[in-house]
Scaffold this active site. Sequence first.
Site, mmCIF file in Angstrom:
data_model
loop_
_atom_site.group_PDB
_atom_site.id
_atom_site.type_symbol
_atom_site.label_atom_id
_atom_site.label_comp_id
_atom_site.label_asym_id
_atom_site.label_seq_id
_atom_site.Cartn_x
_atom_site.Cartn_y
_atom_site.Cartn_z
ATOM 1 N N ALA A 1 0.843 -1.194 0.000
ATOM 2 C CA ALA A 1 0.000 0.000 0.000
ATOM 3 C C ALA A 1 0.875 1.240 0.000
ATOM 4 C CB ALA A 1 -0.925 0.004 1.212
ATOM 5 N N ASP A 2 0.310 2.330 -0.475
ATOM 6 C CA ASP A 2 0.985 3.617 -0.406
ATOM 7 C C ASP A 2 -0.056 4.712 -0.220
ATOM 8 O OD1 ASP A 2 3.963 4.633 -1.029
ATOM 9 O OD2 ASP A 2 2.500 6.167 -1.587
ATOM 10 N N THR A 3 0.174 5.558 0.767
ATOM 11 C CA THR A 3 -0.760 6.640 1.074
ATOM 12 C C THR A 3 -0.127 7.972 0.699
ATOM 13 O OG1 THR A 3 -1.721 5.362 2.898
ATOM 14 C CG2 THR A 3 -2.106 7.750 2.909
ATOM 15 N N GLY B 1 -3.366 3.825 -2.259
ATOM 16 C CA GLY B 1 -3.365 2.804 -3.294
ATOM 17 C C GLY B 1 -3.010 1.483 -2.643
#
Length: 192
Positions: A71-73, A108
């Site tokens: 995940a990437d924020t 994401g």
Amino acid sequence: MNLSRPLLLASNSPRRKELLAGLGLEFKIRVKEVNEDFPEHLKRAEVAEYLASHKADAYQHDLQNEILLTADTIVCLGERILNKPANYEEAFEMLSALSGTSHEVITGVCVLIKEQKAVFHDITKVFFKKLTKTEIDYYIRNFQPFDKAGAYGIQEWIGMIGIERIEGSYFNVVGLPVQKLYTQLKALGLIS
């Protein structure tokens, strides 16, 4: 909750670990250093998805009968993407820019199994009250938000005193849209 195969979380984020544990899922941590640069032409949500997918690609050849979660924020103020601040000054500038306005937090997520890759995102709109310089200074000095996109954690002091409301998933702002993740794992037939 039972998963049909072992789950690997490719993240050192203590918040993502807590959220996954809160779902009742057992998992192991496996982390690799991955370059987080992205193509300039990508739009905001595309950046979050690209980074999550790119992180997963680093594990593609190591994956056996496992589920990999990456995940990437990102924090977006208009079209500007606020990454993790490098120092006090950057954190102060970011929080000053977020003060008294709204912004979007986009996470994401990539779920990768040997046979398939699912990439999706979630967006939450966050509304900050007007923060004083004293409040911003206190938060940075006491909470050191240098590992957080946009220089803040919604679950910390600044979120408690500064965020008036949100539209969307709270957990997405923390770092993982768990409702969407759960739905995706079920859709892929990975939860029994």
